[in-house]
Design a protein around this motif. Structure first.
Motif, short mmCIF file in Angstrom:
data_model
loop_
_atom_site.label_atom_id
_atom_site.label_comp_id
_atom_site.label_asym_id
_atom_site.label_seq_id
_atom_site.Cartn_x
_atom_site.Cartn_y
_atom_site.Cartn_z
N VAL A 161 14.82 -6.84 5.42
CA VAL A 161 15.78 -5.73 5.33
C VAL A 161 15.60 -4.93 4.04
O VAL A 161 16.04 -3.79 3.95
N ILE A 162 14.97 -5.54 3.06
CA ILE A 162 14.57 -4.83 1.85
C ILE A 162 13.04 -4.73 1.87
O ILE A 162 12.35 -5.75 1.93
N GLY A 163 12.52 -3.52 1.85
CA GLY A 163 11.08 -3.32 1.74
C GLY A 163 10.75 -2.83 0.34
O GLY A 163 11.58 -2.85 -0.57
N ILE A 164 9.52 -2.37 0.17
CA ILE A 164 9.11 -1.83 -1.12
C ILE A 164 8.44 -0.48 -0.89
O ILE A 164 7.42 -0.38 -0.20
N GLY A 165 9.04 0.57 -1.44
CA GLY A 165 8.45 1.90 -1.38
C GLY A 165 7.50 2.08 -2.55
O GLY A 165 7.76 1.59 -3.65
N THR A 166 6.40 2.81 -2.33
CA THR A 166 5.34 2.84 -3.35
C THR A 166 4.87 4.24 -3.73
O THR A 166 3.76 4.41 -4.24
N TRP A 167 5.70 5.26 -3.52
CA TRP A 167 5.34 6.60 -3.98
C TRP A 167 5.05 6.56 -5.48
O TRP A 167 4.13 7.21 -5.99
N GLN A 168 5.84 5.77 -6.22
CA GLN A 168 5.70 5.73 -7.67
C GLN A 168 4.31 5.29 -8.11
O GLN A 168 3.83 5.68 -9.18
N PHE A 169 3.63 4.49 -7.30
CA PHE A 169 2.30 4.02 -7.67
C PHE A 169 1.29 5.17 -7.78
O PHE A 169 0.24 5.03 -8.39
N GLY A 170 1.62 6.31 -7.16
CA GLY A 170 0.74 7.47 -7.21
C GLY A 170 0.84 8.27 -8.49
O GLY A 170 0.10 9.24 -8.69
N ASN A 196 8.47 -8.45 3.00
CA ASN A 196 7.17 -8.41 3.68
C ASN A 196 6.74 -7.01 4.10
O ASN A 196 5.68 -6.84 4.70
N LEU A 197 7.55 -6.00 3.78
CA LEU A 197 7.28 -4.63 4.21
C LEU A 197 6.89 -3.76 3.02
O LEU A 197 7.66 -3.62 2.06
N ILE A 198 5.70 -3.17 3.09
CA ILE A 198 5.22 -2.22 2.08
C ILE A 198 5.07 -0.87 2.75
O ILE A 198 4.39 -0.74 3.76
N ASP A 199 5.69 0.16 2.16
CA ASP A 199 5.56 1.52 2.69
C ASP A 199 4.81 2.38 1.68
O ASP A 199 5.19 2.46 0.52
N THR A 200 3.75 3.02 2.14
CA THR A 200 2.94 3.87 1.27
C THR A 200 2.55 5.13 2.03
O THR A 200 3.09 5.43 3.09
N ALA A 201 1.62 5.90 1.47
CA ALA A 201 1.16 7.13 2.14
C ALA A 201 -0.18 7.55 1.58
O ALA A 201 -0.55 7.19 0.46
N GLU A 202 -0.87 8.35 2.39
CA GLU A 202 -2.18 8.86 2.00
C GLU A 202 -2.12 9.76 0.77
O GLU A 202 -3.08 9.87 0.01
N CYS A 203 -0.97 10.40 0.54
CA CYS A 203 -0.87 11.40 -0.53
C CYS A 203 -0.02 10.93 -1.71
O CYS A 203 0.46 11.74 -2.48
N TYR A 204 0.17 9.63 -1.84
CA TYR A 204 0.78 9.12 -3.07
C TYR A 204 -0.36 8.93 -4.05
O TYR A 204 -0.94 7.85 -4.19
N GLY A 205 -0.70 10.03 -4.75
CA GLY A 205 -1.99 10.13 -5.40
C GLY A 205 -3.01 10.34 -4.29
O GLY A 205 -2.69 10.35 -3.11
N ASP A 206 -4.26 10.53 -4.63
CA ASP A 206 -5.30 10.67 -3.62
C ASP A 206 -5.66 9.28 -3.12
O ASP A 206 -6.64 8.69 -3.57
N HIS A 207 -4.83 8.75 -2.22
CA HIS A 207 -4.95 7.38 -1.72
C HIS A 207 -4.79 6.35 -2.85
O HIS A 207 -5.16 5.19 -2.68
N LEU A 208 -4.25 6.78 -4.02
CA LEU A 208 -4.16 5.88 -5.17
C LEU A 208 -3.23 4.71 -4.90
O LEU A 208 -3.56 3.54 -5.18
N SER A 209 -2.03 4.99 -4.38
CA SER A 209 -1.10 3.91 -4.07
C SER A 209 -1.73 2.94 -3.08
O SER A 209 -1.63 1.71 -3.23
N GLU A 210 -2.39 3.48 -2.06
CA GLU A 210 -3.05 2.62 -1.07
C GLU A 210 -4.12 1.74 -1.73
O GLU A 210 -4.29 0.58 -1.35
#
Length: 305
Positions: free
Chosen positions: A15-24, A49-63
């Motif tokens: 029920v708690i995941g981890i958002g990772t925009w900040q990693f970018g 157990n849930l990680i949410d990221t994106a292609e544009c959080y940095g240039d795939h940097l978060s990923e």
């Protein structure tokens, strides 16, 4: 930690995941791999157990940070959600990339960055309804599902629209989950999006559950943010109005002894449509604090979390 099924996907997500925009690098801090490893290790230890990221959080940097981590851990322990539709062009600058060929390249680049053979949830990322209405795009994505590159499709609703059309059309394009901005200050999804999600058995990921940190309780109405922090670009009058509202909420709604940030996450989870919240974090202490919100005793469908 507590878990819920994400709509019809069958995925059992924390029920708690981890958002990772900040990693970018757009939230006023640049991260190292060691810092990311420490936060993800603590998340796993606490049952997230849930990680949410994106292609544009940095240039795939978060990923790439996440992929480097996953390559040294058990991939099957994690549910990884990423997104498509944009190319990173600099601080808060994005290129729109919505053709089937462009998105296929993004998918392959994301898989390479994440060092994985599949994405658990691949999400249409804040596109317009016109960009959404693209049969070639969804046909291509369906083929990637059949090929095993994608386990499930989702839609991350843009903060600038209601999201009603895309939510209502989710099943038609094979999407099983909706990601939407939802928090105590921004309750728009309650009107139409959440009822549609319940009707069509769509999982709901609530992003920005702390209202960009305003609901953390850390900031006064006259707070200023440094250059390089996304919040420095927010409208100053709107920010002050929201922080004044936060002060009232802290006084009248937050129980004594409960940190406001934890209360704000629990507040989101009490809505029966919400499957999981995905707050960001800048250090291990914030991971620990976020995870504790799962134990606040909020109620869903008549049952304690």
């Amino acid at each position: 930690m507590k878990y819920r099924k994400l709509g019809s996907t069958g995925l059992n997500v924390s029920v708690i995941g981890i958002g990772t925009w900040q990693f970018g690098g757009e939230w006023g801090k640049d991260f190292t791999q060691n810092e990311v490893d420490a936060m993800l290790d603590k998340s796993g230890e606490l049952g997230i157990n849930l990680i949410d990221t994106a292609e544009c959080y940095g240039d795939h940097l978060s990923e790439r940070f996440i992929g480097n981590y996953l390559a040294r851990r058990k991939r099957e322990d994690w549910i990884v959600a990423t997104k498509f539709g944009h190319g990173f062009k600099g601080h808060l600058q994005r290129e729109q990339l919505w053709s089937a060929d462009q998105v296929l390249k993004q998918l392959d680049d994301s898989l390479k960055s994440l060092q994985t053979e599949y994405v658990d949830l691949y999400q249409f990322h804040s596109g317009t309804d016109a960009e959404f209405e693209n049969d070639k795009l969804w046909s291509m994505l369906d083929r990637q599902v059949q090929a095993g590159k994608i386990r499930h499709l989702g839609i991350s609703i843009s903060a600038s629209g209601t999201g009603v059309h895309q939510t209502a059309s989710a099943q038609a394009v094979g999407a099983e989950a909706i990601q939407v901005v939802y928090n105590r200050l921004e309750r728009g999804p309650e009107e139409e999006v959440f009822p549609l999600c319940a009707k069509h058995n769509l999982g709901v990921l609530a992003r920005v559950p702390l209202a960009s940190g305003y609901l953390s309780g850390k900031y006064k109405p006259d707070a200023a943010f440094p250059t390089g922090d996304v919040r420095a670009n927010h409208n100053a009058d709107t920010r002050q109005k929201q922080l004044l509202e936060v002060a009232k909420i802290a006084e009248s709604e937050v129980p004594e002894g409960i940190p406001m940030a934890q209360w704000a996450l629990g507040w989101c989870l009490q809505h029966p449509a919400v499957t999981s919240v995905i707050p960001g974090c800048k250090d291990v202490a914030q991971v620990i604090a976020n995870a504790a919100a799962a134990d606040l005793g909020m109620v869903k469908d008549g049952q304690s979390l």
